[in-house]
Design a protein around this motif. Sequence first.
Motif, PDB file in Angstrom:
ATOM      1  N   PHE A  49      25.600  35.769  43.045  1.00  0.00           N
ATOM      2  CA  PHE A  49      25.211  37.172  43.227  1.00  0.00           C
ATOM      3  C   PHE A  49      23.842  37.289  43.901  1.00  0.00           C
ATOM      4  CE2 PHE A  49      28.240  37.311  39.653  1.00  0.00           C
ATOM      5  CZ  PHE A  49      29.171  38.166  40.206  1.00  0.00           C
ATOM      6  N   ALA A  80      23.535  43.205  43.184  1.00  0.00           N
ATOM      7  CA  ALA A  80      23.463  43.421  41.727  1.00  0.00           C
ATOM      8  C   ALA A  80      22.133  42.944  41.159  1.00  0.00           C
ATOM      9  CB  ALA A  80      24.613  42.702  41.034  1.00  0.00           C
ATOM     10  N   VAL A 101      29.359  38.086  35.153  1.00  0.00           N
ATOM     11  CA  VAL A 101      30.647  37.417  34.987  1.00  0.00           C
ATOM     12  C   VAL A 101      30.955  36.685  36.288  1.00  0.00           C
ATOM     13  CG1 VAL A 101      33.125  37.858  34.686  1.00  0.00           C
ATOM     14  CG2 VAL A 101      31.450  39.095  33.298  1.00  0.00           C
ATOM     15  N   GLU A 146      36.150  39.311  37.275  1.00  0.00           N
ATOM     16  CA  GLU A 146      35.785  40.647  36.807  1.00  0.00           C
ATOM     17  C   GLU A 146      37.038  41.393  36.337  1.00  0.00           C
ATOM     18  OE1 GLU A 146      35.625  39.658  39.977  1.00  0.00           O
ATOM     19  OE2 GLU A 146      33.555  39.728  40.692  1.00  0.00           O
ATOM     20  N   ASP A 189      38.432  41.498  33.389  1.00  0.00           N
ATOM     21  CA  ASP A 189      39.249  40.859  32.347  1.00  0.00           C
ATOM     22  C   ASP A 189      38.667  41.045  30.952  1.00  0.00           C
ATOM     23  OD1 ASP A 189      41.651  39.760  33.082  1.00  0.00           O
ATOM     24  OD2 ASP A 189      40.731  37.983  33.977  1.00  0.00           O
ATOM     25  N   GLY A 190      37.649  41.871  30.837  1.00  0.00           N
ATOM     26  CA  GLY A 190      37.072  42.138  29.519  1.00  0.00           C
ATOM     27  C   GLY A 190      35.964  41.176  29.110  1.00  0.00           C
ATOM     28  N   PRO A 204      29.774  50.340  40.279  1.00  0.00           N
ATOM     29  CA  PRO A 204      30.577  51.127  39.341  1.00  0.00           C
ATOM     30  C   PRO A 204      31.031  50.330  38.129  1.00  0.00           C
ATOM     31  CG  PRO A 204      31.743  50.806  41.439  1.00  0.00           C
ATOM     32  CD  PRO A 204      30.339  50.311  41.630  1.00  0.00           C
TER      33      PRO A 204
END
Length: 173
Positions: A31, A37, A96, A101, A103-104, A134
């Motif tokens: 990232f 981010a 993550v 992303e 998948d909880g 978002p």
Amino acid sequence: MEPQPPLSPTVAVRPAEAADLPAIAAIYNDFVVNATATFDTKPWTRKAQSRWLGEHGHPYAVLVAVHRDEVVGWASLSPFHTKPAYRFTAEDSVYVRAGLEGDGIGAQLLARLLEVAAENGFRTVIARIAGENPASVRLHRRFGFRRVGVEREVGYKLARWLDVLVMQKMLAG
Ligand SMILES: CC(C)(COP(=O)(O)OP(=O)(O)OC[C@H]1O[C@@H](n2cnc3c(N)ncnc32)[C@H](O)[C@@H]1OP(=O)(O)O)[C@@H](O)C(=O)NCCC(=O)NCCS
């Protein structure tokens, strides 16, 4: 190929150890290089990783989400400001592994991180969400974070001026 079972039921969330640092850095550095981010722009060095983990001892924390012995995400509670009157406030981060992303995993990390924040005596947690994100906004809203305000164009990365959305959750009071 056999369909894979959903990840979320088998993710274990536990405190990070020094041995997790290469996996944590691999998730984060992706990232750093490719996304807005985080406002870091240079990949973490090994020395910086160790220093960072050392700065997150109690009451701060770094947690990892582990799936089949692999670190697939991490979350941290960091100092919000160095001045001592801010000591009951922490800032959170959740990352993550790219491609996993939705998948909880982020939700499981943030759920445990907020428990740790309350256990360790924090009164409030701040999320500073950079750029258009978002997924992070929804994740934080789901856990009761509310919008505090927007810092306009405080970052410049990947040839774009970036806002920071500030969200806050009260843990007590
Ligand atoms: C933000 C992040 C941590 C969320 O983790 P995750 O495992 O993908 O999130 P979950 O699967 O637990 O879902 C959490 C919420 O985000 C939503 N979400 C997930 N991916 C999304 C996407 N691409 N777009 C919009 N919403 C998304 C989910 O629907 C869910 O919302 P709901 O509870 O209202 O249904 C993850 O996407 C990530 O690591 N992103 C890159 C790094 C980053 O931005 N970190 C946050 C810095 S502030």
